[in-house]
Design a protein around this motif. Sequence first.
Motif, PDB file in Angstrom:
ATOM      1  N   ASP A  94      -9.337   8.423  -4.557  1.00 43.04           N
ATOM      2  CA  ASP A  94      -9.393   7.363  -3.538  1.00 43.04           C
ATOM      3  C   ASP A  94      -8.343   6.292  -3.789  1.00 43.04           C
ATOM      4  N   ARG A 138      -2.117   3.219   0.175  1.00 46.66           N
ATOM      5  CA  ARG A 138      -1.579   3.360   1.542  1.00 46.66           C
ATOM      6  C   ARG A 138      -2.119   2.268   2.462  1.00 46.66           C
ATOM      7  N   TRP A 139      -3.436   2.090   2.417  1.00 51.15           N
ATOM      8  CA  TRP A 139      -4.089   1.174   3.349  1.00 51.15           C
ATOM      9  C   TRP A 139      -3.693  -0.285   3.143  1.00 51.15           C
ATOM     10  N   ASP A 179      -5.380   6.406  -1.534  1.00 54.83           N
ATOM     11  CA  ASP A 179      -5.698   6.002  -0.163  1.00 54.83           C
ATOM     12  C   ASP A 179      -5.650   4.484  -0.042  1.00 54.83           C
ATOM     13  N   TYR A 180      -6.224   3.794  -1.003  1.00 57.27           N
ATOM     14  CA  TYR A 180      -6.187   2.327  -0.977  1.00 57.27           C
ATOM     15  C   TYR A 180      -4.764   1.799  -1.069  1.00 57.27           C
ATOM     16  N   ARG A 225     -12.642  13.885   4.688  1.00 53.78           N
ATOM     17  CA  ARG A 225     -11.596  12.870   4.534  1.00 53.78           C
ATOM     18  C   ARG A 225     -12.189  11.542   4.105  1.00 53.78           C
ATOM     19  N   HIS A 226     -11.506  10.874   3.207  1.00 53.33           N
ATOM     20  CA  HIS A 226     -11.850   9.509   2.821  1.00 53.33           C
ATOM     21  C   HIS A 226     -11.216   8.582   3.855  1.00 53.33           C
ATOM     22  N   GLU A 279      -8.490   4.726   8.889  1.00 48.06           N
ATOM     23  CA  GLU A 279      -7.737   5.788   9.559  1.00 48.06           C
ATOM     24  C   GLU A 279      -7.901   5.620  11.073  1.00 48.06           C
TER      25      GLU A 279
END
Length: 203
Positions: free
Chosen positions: A31, A37-38, A34-35, A92-93, A128
């Motif tokens: 994860d 990216r976000w 992902d963080y 997906r997360h 997302e």
Amino acid sequence: TCISTACWKRIGGSMEIKFENIILRDMIESDIEDYVRWFTTETEWSKTDAPWEPIESDEDTERASWRDYYDSVKELPADVRRWKFEIEWNGRHIGWVSSYPIDENYEWIDEVKDGQTVYRAIGIDICESNVWGQGVGTNALRAFINYYFENGATELYTQTWSGNMRMIRCAGKLGFAECNRNIGTREVDGKKYDGLTFRLERR
């Protein structure tokens, strides 16, 4: 164990809640990226979550920060009540749900003092954008609400601003009722908006 129409289980020391088409779960190591990216390149979600606090960061800073956070929560005992879960949809997360303390004036509490009145507010971020508008966030929040009510909460709050119509509609679907409005306290793109607090009682 089943919570209303949700089922939760502990896998080792981690927790997972399945509800409709979503899973709430503890953070896993993958994860972290992902963080990153976000909070650096894919920040469209932040335009509705406190856009008056712009995200200004870089990959190295975020990666180190989320690594530290992951290390702090990866071995939480199973009986510790979670304040945050990751949201997984179709493998997906896609975001997270979280909670935080607020006082009798519905202001965020940095440090809870002895004898202080404390309420619990919950929030959600679906990061997302291609998942927006499909009811995923409503299901995730409903599962989170069930989790808190089954773990002793008798009321919950959620907060947003008057320009975030998606969150206002979501709160309505879940049975929240507006209990406080601070007129013109939020400014976004040069326009004033109201700060809103909603309340939900356990029935």
